[in-house]
Structures are given as structure tokens and as C-alpha cells.
Design a protein around this motif. Structure first.
Motif, short mmCIF file in Angstrom:
data_model
loop_
_atom_site.label_atom_id
_atom_site.label_comp_id
_atom_site.label_asym_id
_atom_site.label_seq_id
_atom_site.Cartn_x
_atom_site.Cartn_y
_atom_site.Cartn_z
N GLY A 115 0.54 -0.87 -0.52
CA GLY A 115 0.11 -0.08 -0.08
C GLY A 115 0.52 1.68 -0.18
N ALA A 116 2.00 1.02 0.43
CA ALA A 116 2.61 2.41 0.63
C ALA A 116 3.63 2.40 -1.15
N LEU A 117 3.87 1.57 -1.90
CA LEU A 117 4.45 1.71 -2.70
C LEU A 117 3.01 2.37 -3.62
N ALA A 118 2.50 1.31 -3.83
CA ALA A 118 0.73 1.95 -3.95
C ALA A 118 0.59 3.65 -4.08
N SER A 119 0.31 3.77 -3.19
CA SER A 119 0.64 5.35 -2.38
C SER A 119 1.63 6.09 -3.14
N ALA A 120 2.73 5.73 -3.48
CA ALA A 120 3.70 6.40 -4.17
C ALA A 120 3.54 6.71 -5.67
N LYS A 135 -6.31 15.54 -5.61
CA LYS A 135 -6.77 15.60 -4.57
C LYS A 135 -5.58 15.06 -3.45
N VAL A 136 -4.32 14.24 -3.74
CA VAL A 136 -3.15 14.08 -2.32
C VAL A 136 -2.75 15.41 -2.61
N ALA A 137 -2.56 15.65 -1.07
CA ALA A 137 -1.81 16.04 -0.18
C ALA A 137 -0.24 15.59 0.25
N GLY A 138 -0.61 14.70 0.18
CA GLY A 138 0.53 13.87 1.24
C GLY A 138 0.32 12.42 1.97
N ALA A 139 1.78 11.86 2.25
CA ALA A 139 1.68 10.69 1.93
C ALA A 139 2.24 9.81 3.76
N MET A 140 1.60 8.77 4.20
CA MET A 140 3.36 8.47 5.12
C MET A 140 2.79 7.24 4.28
N PHE A 141 4.24 7.13 4.10
CA PHE A 141 4.43 5.10 3.53
C PHE A 141 5.58 4.64 4.80
N VAL A 142 4.53 3.43 5.39
CA VAL A 142 5.07 2.76 6.64
C VAL A 142 5.79 1.26 6.15
N ALA A 143 6.64 1.17 6.69
CA ALA A 143 7.15 -0.13 6.21
C ALA A 143 7.41 -0.06 4.45
N PRO A 144 7.62 0.07 3.77
CA PRO A 144 7.54 0.09 2.24
C PRO A 144 7.75 -1.90 1.71
N ALA A 145 7.05 -2.25 0.96
CA ALA A 145 7.56 -3.96 0.75
C ALA A 145 8.75 -3.40 -0.61
N GLU A 146 9.38 -4.47 -0.19
CA GLU A 146 10.29 -4.49 -1.29
C GLU A 146 9.87 -4.78 -2.71
#
Length: 194
Positions: free
Chosen positions: A87-92, A101-112
Motif C-alpha cells: 500500500g505504501a508503494l501504491a500510494s507513491a 486531491k492527494v496532499a501528502g502521504a505516510m509510507f510505513v514499511a514499504p515492501a521491496e
């Protein structure tokens, strides 16, 4: 409202910020189970929404990106994405694709990225909105050095949480109050940049 989730001042500030932003949870592969911090946040704090899709068990990042786009298309306020693992990779990817409408993101433990065969899909340059990447020294899905490399490439603030595994329920992260503090700090940074 909240069962000892975190500092009341942090919660009050997030509540205030939720009048201007939508907080969108983007789980990883197979969704986040009931004991995962994303599930606790969704259940225990009334400000979080979760993307939805039908095929959480398929390792196709496009399903996640499409779900983010569908969800953000319907929002009144800008979104803050809170992605874990895939989900972190997809958010990026969604940010790099200039999802409205995306103002920012928190990427937690992105997968390889190699694990999901998306190394050619993830952005290879600075992202256009403020982001924070949270990483662990002993995450089996991404080395610490690789997490630092992603943060540098994306222009993300980098948070080192020590020996925290994959920052999920298996690693002992249930309600994860410190995560809410990290989120609050990110949104304050977004507010200052606006």
C-alpha cells in the motif's frame, strides 16, 4: 471515542485537521487484519477511511492504484494517504501519477518493489507532495538501506523506528500510538507548506 490509543492532544489535533483533510488508509497485500494498527485506527478513531477493492490476495499494484484513484475522486477535501507495505508503494505510484486531491502521504514499511515485480512501476524521482517514510532495521520485506534509498529518491522525511520488523501486528504493532504522532507531524508540515 478512543480506548487509550494515544495522547489526547494528538487526537484532538488530528480531529481538527480532519475538517480540512481526508485520512485514507491503504493496506498492503491481503489487507490489514483486525489486530493491525490500520484496523485499530479505522475502528477507534472516527477520522480514518480505508480504500476498498475485491482482490486483496492478488499481487497487482494496479488494483491498489485504481482503488486509491476511485476513493480520492469522491472526496471533498484533499487526501493524506497512509500506506503500509504494498500500500505504501501504491500510494507513491498514485502521487507520481498526479492523482487529484492527494496532499501528502505516510509510507510505513514499504515492501521491496522486486518482491511484487513493480521495480519498473514505482516512481524514481522526488514526489510532488510532502511525504514521510517510516522504516525498521529488521524488516524482512525491505532492508533498512533500501528504505533510506526510497526516502531519499522520493524526497520523504525519514523516520527510523529501530528494530520493529514489518511494523505490523506480527511485529507487535497493535494500536501504534507513535504512528499517529508521526501522522500529525506530517500534516502539520503540509499545512505549513500550503
Amino acid at each position: 471515542m478512543v480506548r487509550q490509543l494515544t495522547d489526547p492532544e494528538v487526537l484532538a489535533e488530528l480531529e481538527r485537521l480532519s475538517k480540512s483533510y481526508n485520512f485514507i488508509l491503504v493496506p498492503g497485500f491481503k489487507n490489514s487484519g483486525p489486530e493491525h494498527w490500520q484496523s485499530f485506527w479505522e475502528r477507534d478513531v472516527g477520522i480514518f477511511q480505508r480504500i476498498s477493492q475485491r482482490r486483496w490476495d492478488q499481487k497487482d499494484i494496479e488494483l491498489w492504484i485504481d482503488a486509491i484513484r476511485r476513493h480520492t475522486d469522491e472526496l471533498k477535501h484533499p487526501a493524506i494517504l497512509i500506506g503500509h507495505s504494498l500500500g505504501a508503494l501504491a500510494s507513491a505510484c498514485a502521487i507520481a501519477a498526479e492523482t487529484p486531491k492527494v496532499a501528502g502521504a505516510m509510507f510505513v514499511a514499504p515492501a521491496e518493489p522486486l518482491r511484487f515485480e513493480v521495480e519498473n512501476r514505482i516512481p524514481m524521482s522526488r514526489l510532488s507532495v510532502p511525504t514521510t517514510l517510516v522504516a525498521s532495521h529488521n524488516d524482512k520485506l525491505l532492508t533498512f538501506a533500501r528504505a533510506q534509498w526510497l526516502a531519499d529518491m522520493w524526497g520523504s522525511d525519514f523516520i527510523d523506528v529501530g528494530e520493529a520488523g514489518h511494523i505490523n501486528s506480527e511485529a507487535g504493532f497493535g494500536r501504534w500510538p507513535y504512528g499517529l504522532t508521526i501522522l500529525r507531524d506530517l500534516v502539520n508540515k503540509i499545512e505549513e507548506a500550503a
